[in-house]
Design a protein around this motif. Sequence first.
Motif, short mmCIF file in Angstrom:
data_model
loop_
_atom_site.label_atom_id
_atom_site.label_comp_id
_atom_site.label_asym_id
_atom_site.label_seq_id
_atom_site.Cartn_x
_atom_site.Cartn_y
_atom_site.Cartn_z
N ASP A 1 44.91 29.35 40.40
CA ASP A 1 44.11 30.56 40.07
C ASP A 1 43.33 30.25 38.70
O ASP A 1 43.04 31.25 38.05
N VAL B 1 40.30 29.64 36.39
CA VAL B 1 38.70 30.01 36.22
C VAL B 1 38.09 28.78 36.01
O VAL B 1 38.13 27.99 35.30
N PRO C 1 47.55 35.96 36.27
CA PRO C 1 46.77 36.62 36.89
C PRO C 1 47.60 37.71 37.72
O PRO C 1 47.17 38.84 37.94
N LYS D 1 47.36 41.65 38.11
CA LYS D 1 47.16 42.47 39.26
C LYS D 1 48.23 43.69 39.46
O LYS D 1 48.09 44.74 39.81
N TYR E 1 40.89 35.44 34.42
CA TYR E 1 40.97 35.48 35.93
C TYR E 1 40.45 36.84 36.62
O TYR E 1 39.59 36.97 37.43
N MET E 2 40.76 37.89 35.78
CA MET E 2 40.35 39.33 36.26
C MET E 2 38.65 39.32 36.02
O MET E 2 37.92 39.80 36.87
N GLU F 1 36.47 36.87 35.98
CA GLU F 1 35.86 36.10 37.15
C GLU F 1 35.91 36.58 38.68
O GLU F 1 34.80 36.67 39.16
N HIS F 2 36.85 37.44 38.79
CA HIS F 2 37.00 37.98 40.26
C HIS F 2 36.39 39.31 40.45
O HIS F 2 36.11 39.61 41.51
N MET F 3 36.71 40.18 39.41
CA MET F 3 35.80 41.31 39.52
C MET F 3 34.43 41.58 39.28
O MET F 3 33.84 42.55 39.61
N LYS F 4 33.62 40.66 38.77
CA LYS F 4 32.45 40.52 38.48
C LYS F 4 31.85 40.76 39.59
O LYS F 4 32.03 39.86 40.51
N HIS G 1 31.38 43.86 41.03
CA HIS G 1 31.76 45.16 41.55
C HIS G 1 31.42 46.21 40.56
O HIS G 1 31.76 46.12 39.39
#
Length: 441
Positions: A149, A151, A370, A374, A409-410, A412-415, A417
């Motif tokens: 996980d 980045v 991470p 969540k 982590y948030m 990178e993964h939410m960008k 949306h």
Amino acid sequence: MGAKKNFVLDTNVVLHDYKCLENFQENDIYLPIAMLEELDKFKKGSDQLNYNAREFIRELDRITSDKLPSEGASLGEGKGKLFVITDEQYDPKVAAAFTERIPDHRILSCTCLVSNTHPGMKTILVTKDVNLRMKARALGISVEDYSTDKVVNIDIFQNEPVVYDNIDADLIDQLFSSREGIDTSAFDFSSQLSPNDCFILKSIRNSALARYNPFADKIKRVEKGNNYGIQPRNSEQSFAFEMLNDPNIKLVGITGKAGTGKTLIALASALKQISTYKQILLARPIISLANKDIGFLPGTEKEKISPYMQPLFDNLNVIKSQFSSNSSEVRQIDELQKSNRLVIEALAFIRGRSLSETFCIVDEAQNLTPNEIKTIVTRAGEGTKMVFTGDIQQIDSPYLDMQSNGLAYMVEHMKGHQLFAHVNLLKGERSELAELAANLL
């Protein structure tokens, strides 16, 4: 697909990600008995680590229900096997270097045992403990961090706002005159815009702070408004207020070094919108010192966590100081606290709760994993906005770094949306001395 490998797991990998067994593809996994003994100490409690320990043990029980783990239990189709190593023979190489048989050294010994038993396969110890990795390398043992996980790109946490030059001056004039914004098609941007991107537009005679609004597919001017007595002091803070004040954006990440005003502007925005939400909740993780948790501290639950929460109270006092002591704004803040509509508490206490119509601010989010991020976000009910603030260069957890922490982590993964926005604050506004220290020390 490369050559099959053996991976030996340290306890902190499981506590970081209780689903880690799913991430080793066709390779075999070995669990030292010392690791399971350590894990047993984490079963009881309400913190995320305790939850992770219990969930991993349940998963382990499911996998090994019909197969002795000493003989190898299948992890599923296309995956390797799971073994539990109970052999307590202390490896001579480890014994020569470390006579004390603490769990870390027993795990090193176990790694050597697996490597010697399978000389034709590469054996790798996986641990998030930097010191244990150094010990392993000193003994010539292959070792890696748990990187599933992590980045990849952390440059976004140093980048300044994008500036678009040579914009038609008439377009910028239209931005100032239009509250709704201008269709994106009117602009010729050099790069593709992501939802809620913020940037600076410049022409030969004027400039404007702007934002891409994905809900209307328009470019909207960002205004420098007042949020409960707090005014933005730079372009990044203006961008942050724009994201915080937009009810369509449900998740916001605000990053930046110490003194950039991350928590202050989040709290100010929440107070400005108090009529929209039933409650404002400020929380931060408790990072214990000297391996002691709040259970060692005297006093009631609130008295124990009070020293950890003081920075949040400090931000609240900064906002109150913008007004006279008998002003309606100060009286409203006091009333919000008395009625529990403004709550400051430790992050661990929101586990299991469903947060509806709440403006939730999580401070020091760089100290979360991470999985913890969540868990918190999934607490959000209808009408809730969640804001995570933090500095990825100031991580207090021994098993997290700039690439593996939950805040990065948030982001990178939410960008990308439209419900999410990220703003990175660069300029310190606390004081000239604080800015100097943040840059040079």
